[in-house]
Enzyme design. Structure first.
Site, mmCIF file in Angstrom:
data_model
loop_
_atom_site.group_PDB
_atom_site.id
_atom_site.type_symbol
_atom_site.label_atom_id
_atom_site.label_comp_id
_atom_site.label_asym_id
_atom_site.label_seq_id
_atom_site.Cartn_x
_atom_site.Cartn_y
_atom_site.Cartn_z
ATOM 1 N N GLU A 23 0.879 -1.178 0.000
ATOM 2 C CA GLU A 23 0.000 0.000 0.000
ATOM 3 C C GLU A 23 0.908 1.217 0.000
ATOM 4 O OE1 GLU A 23 -1.443 2.981 1.111
ATOM 5 O OE2 GLU A 23 -2.895 2.283 2.608
ATOM 6 N N CYS B 213 -2.457 8.493 3.548
ATOM 7 C CA CYS B 213 -2.252 8.081 2.149
ATOM 8 C C CYS B 213 -3.452 8.428 1.292
ATOM 9 C CB CYS B 213 -1.952 6.587 2.091
ATOM 10 S SG CYS B 213 -3.085 5.578 3.045
HETATM 11 P P1 NDP Z 1 9.199 4.549 3.794
HETATM 12 O O1 NDP Z 1 8.425 3.916 2.700
HETATM 13 O O2 NDP Z 1 10.616 4.841 3.540
HETATM 14 O O3 NDP Z 1 9.111 3.649 5.114
HETATM 15 C C1 NDP Z 1 8.036 2.783 5.415
HETATM 16 C C2 NDP Z 1 8.548 1.644 6.273
HETATM 17 O O4 NDP Z 1 9.509 0.876 5.549
HETATM 18 C C3 NDP Z 1 9.264 2.107 7.537
HETATM 19 O O5 NDP Z 1 8.997 1.209 8.575
HETATM 20 C C4 NDP Z 1 10.713 2.048 7.112
HETATM 21 O O6 NDP Z 1 11.582 1.980 8.195
HETATM 22 C C5 NDP Z 1 10.721 0.785 6.286
HETATM 23 N N1 NDP Z 1 11.839 0.668 5.345
HETATM 24 C C6 NDP Z 1 12.653 1.638 4.868
HETATM 25 N N2 NDP Z 1 13.544 1.113 3.979
HETATM 26 C C7 NDP Z 1 13.286 -0.211 3.909
HETATM 27 C C8 NDP Z 1 13.842 -1.300 3.160
HETATM 28 N N3 NDP Z 1 14.850 -1.136 2.303
HETATM 29 N N4 NDP Z 1 13.303 -2.530 3.319
HETATM 30 C C9 NDP Z 1 12.286 -2.727 4.162
HETATM 31 N N5 NDP Z 1 11.709 -1.747 4.893
HETATM 32 C C10 NDP Z 1 12.191 -0.500 4.769
HETATM 33 O O7 NDP Z 1 8.399 5.805 4.187
HETATM 34 P P2 NDP Z 1 8.861 7.057 5.021
HETATM 35 O O8 NDP Z 1 8.436 6.792 6.404
HETATM 36 O O9 NDP Z 1 10.298 7.395 4.783
HETATM 37 O O10 NDP Z 1 7.981 8.178 4.328
HETATM 38 C C11 NDP Z 1 8.351 8.630 3.031
HETATM 39 C C12 NDP Z 1 7.126 8.986 2.230
HETATM 40 O O11 NDP Z 1 6.253 7.862 2.104
HETATM 41 C C13 NDP Z 1 6.297 10.055 2.848
HETATM 42 O O12 NDP Z 1 6.842 11.275 2.551
HETATM 43 C C14 NDP Z 1 4.963 9.806 2.204
HETATM 44 O O13 NDP Z 1 4.937 10.460 0.973
HETATM 45 C C15 NDP Z 1 4.929 8.306 1.982
HETATM 46 N N6 NDP Z 1 4.151 7.592 2.985
HETATM 47 C C16 NDP Z 1 3.051 6.918 2.591
HETATM 48 C C17 NDP Z 1 2.279 6.257 3.510
HETATM 49 C C18 NDP Z 1 1.063 5.512 3.157
HETATM 50 O O14 NDP Z 1 0.199 5.344 4.009
HETATM 51 N N7 NDP Z 1 0.940 4.991 1.945
HETATM 52 C C19 NDP Z 1 2.599 6.299 4.934
HETATM 53 C C20 NDP Z 1 3.812 6.998 5.237
HETATM 54 C C21 NDP Z 1 4.550 7.607 4.289
HETATM 55 P P3 NDP Z 1 12.084 3.342 8.880
HETATM 56 O O15 NDP Z 1 10.919 4.221 9.100
HETATM 57 O O16 NDP Z 1 12.647 2.851 10.136
HETATM 58 O O17 NDP Z 1 13.064 3.925 7.904
#
Ligand code: NDP
Length: 519
Positions: free
Chosen positions: A254, A288
């Site tokens: 998602e 989102c």
């Molecule tokens: P990310 O997609 O980077 O992170 C989401 C999760 O994935 C976090 O738990 C993160 O860990 C983890 N993660 C990061 N890198 C990896 C990897 N290589 N393999 C597996 N897991 C990983 O989102 P962000 O939190 O950095 O947010 C960035 C952007 O994403 C926001 O600016 C927004 O635009 C979007 N977003 C969308 C959401 C939605 O509901 N669809 C929710 C939140 C954000 P960690 O946080 O510890 O780095």
């Protein structure tokens, strides 16, 4: 007396049962900038250890059956309600969102979801007796069976620590899997608190574990599990999909969105303006499926803009620490997000947009951005094409519904969408033309609360869905069972091949599939 922060740190970390491997991550309250707790930054070996224990625990959990697991989840439903204040305080402390946002979009979701999956899982996963048109297997007993995959990994974002992170664990557990949740490093405390709740409600040890850590911990988790459920950015989602593909495990993703709202000239403008204001600013726009851009038909554009601007200017932004009823718009949870929001607003203004409300970071402690309305926007601007994920609403004038649909679909994303009109038949017809996983007529975002309907994204907004039958079947493998009961010693088509039998079969196939007119 202990502060809320100290209380959270002591309560959660004293009971979370996680292994400290040395490295720690500081958890910050985005509304104050204060560090409220530290959690372990788990390395790959620690994750592997959690996975071994979770796999050992899973068969017994599966053997609990739907009734046994459902009883624990229903207990958990009550636990969430009994501990609502504590959960809300934890969520507010690590996200900086308002008490109302935590209550409505997290506590109420959690309460509903525990009950929903406890009640419906068995129906969605029951054996299905299948009928067939194939003559070759007539008379056989045909069964479609769903069985738990084993160990599910859930990687969650920071915007909804309960709903988006823990929420996806509920159907995975109910299906009979063990689950390891990797919450965002920014917001791990709610997941630890809920793990404590599950233990109190009788979930066996190791069936559910929280792997706190950064992206590397998430990557390590993918290496251990049988299926990965990910919510977050499209950029990281691609990495997750690649890692899952290397291991040939299923992934459900998602991802981001840029949800459009279309307002037609016959819409109830007061309702449309209220919905636009609420669903673009709720949770500080960090949802989102929040409304990220609006397209309004020319005859009602000025009136809609005036209404929305007035409503947005009236919103109170600031620290939620005063509790219920004090502010409408809370903090920006994730530090880099504030830079994205500022960049998108600055880019729009530099390209000719006008700011009618807000537009700036709020000075002082904590991370806040003023609720912002922009007009004179177009698709050359980031604020209309890239995910802003902040309290912003750019509004664009369009000539008619066709132009609105074309612009709404002019996006790599396709998560949610909405259309406003008093002619609901026309609204539904337009909804069907929107390239989005969900389309609401005279509403927005509300589809997320309908747990019977799939919630997933089109295009770059994701793969697979949560909720509905697919939202639990994805945590299972399918098995086809064919039982042959009364049978001949030998089927007609078996060895040795004889030309007479083969000609007979050829005739049979022609009768079965070759009859009827040719166009
Ligand atoms: P990310 O997609 O980077 O992170 C989401 C999760 O994935 C976090 O738990 C993160 O860990 C983890 N993660 C990061 N890198 C990896 C990897 N290589 N393999 C597996 N897991 C990983 O989102 P962000 O939190 O950095 O947010 C960035 C952007 O994403 C926001 O600016 C927004 O635009 C979007 N977003 C969308 C959401 C939605 O509901 N669809 C929710 C939140 C954000 P960690 O946080 O510890 O780095």
């Amino acid at each position: 007396m202990a502060t809320v922060e100290q209380h959270i740190e002591q309560e959660i970390l004293a009971h979370n049962g996680v292994v400290h491997s040395g490295e720690e991550i500081a958890v910050e309250n985005p509304a104050t900038g204060a560090t409220i707790a530290t959690v372990p930054d788990m390395d790959a070996a620690t994750v592997a250890d959690l996975a071994t224990r979770a796999r050992l625990a899973q068969p017994a959990w599966d053997a609990y059956g739907f009734d046994g697991r459902g009883r624990i989840l229903l207990r958990m439903q009550k636990w969430v309600m009994d501990n609502a204040e504590r959960i809300i305080q934890t969520i507010v402390s690590e996200t900086g969102k308002t008490y109302e946002d935590a209550q409505l979009a997290e506590i109420s979701y959690g309460g509903g979801a525990f009950g929903f999956w406890a009640k419906h899982a068995e129906k969605y996963l029951a054996d299905e007796r299948v009928r067939t048109s194939s003559l070759l297997v007539k008379g056989r007993k045909l069964i479609l069976r769903h069985q738990p995959l084993g160990l599910i990994g859930v990687i969650g974002p920071w915007n909804y620590p309960l709903t988006n992170s823990f929420g996806d664990c509920i159907p995975a557990l109910m299906a009979g899997n063990s689950v390891i949740l990797k919450p965002s490093e920014v917001t791990p405390l709610t997941s630890l608190l809920l793990a404590e709740g599950l233990r109190e409600c009788g979930a066996p040890a190791d069936v559910f574990a929280v792997a706190t850590g950064r992206g590397e911990t998430g990557a390590a988790l993918i290496e251990q599990v049988d299926m990965i459920m990910f919510t977050g950015s499209t950029k990281t989602g691609r990495k997750v999909a690649e890692a899952a593909a290397r291991r040939l495990i299923p992934a459900s993703l998602e991802l981001g969105g840029k949800d459009p709202m279309i307002v037609l000239s016959d819409a109830d403008l007061e309702r449309a303006a209220n919905v636009a204001t609420y669903y673009s600013m709720q949770n500080s726009g960090q949802t989102c499926i929040s409304i990220e851009r609006a397209y309004v038909e020319a005859p009602v554009y000025d009136e809609f803009v005036a209404k929305v601007s007035a409503k947005v200017r009236a919103l109170r932004v600031g620290s939620p620490d005063g509790g219920f009823g004090t502010v409408e718009v809370g903090a920006i949870t994730f530090p880099p997000q504030l830079e994205t929001i500022k960049d998108h607003v600055a880019d729009a203004v530099q390209k000719g947009a006008r700011v009618l409300a807000g537009g700036k970071q709020v000075p002082g402690a904590g991370r806040f951005f003023e609720p912002t309305v922009l007009v004179d926007v177009d698709h050359s601007m980031k604020i209309m094409t890239e995910e802003t994920f902040g309290p912003t609403l750019p509004i664009m004038k369009v000539a008619d519904a066709d132009e609105a649909v074309r612009l709404a679909n002019d996006s790599p994303y396709g998560l949610g969408s909405s259309v406003f009109t008093r002619d609901t038949a026309r609204g539904e017809a337009i909804a069907r033309r929107l390239e989005a996983g969900a389309a609401n007529v005279n509403d927005a975002m509300i589809n997320y609360t309908v747990l019977e309907l799939p919630m997933g994204g089109a295009k770059a907004s994701g793969l697979g869905s949560r909720h509905g039958a697919g939202g639990i079947r994805k945590y299972c493998s399918q098995q086809a069972i064919v039982v042959t009961r009364l049978a001949m010693k030998k089927e007609l088509f078996m060895y040795p091949y004889k030309s007479r039998t083969s000609r007979l079969l050829a005739g049979l196939f022609k009768v079965m599939y070759g009859r009827g007119k040719r166009d």
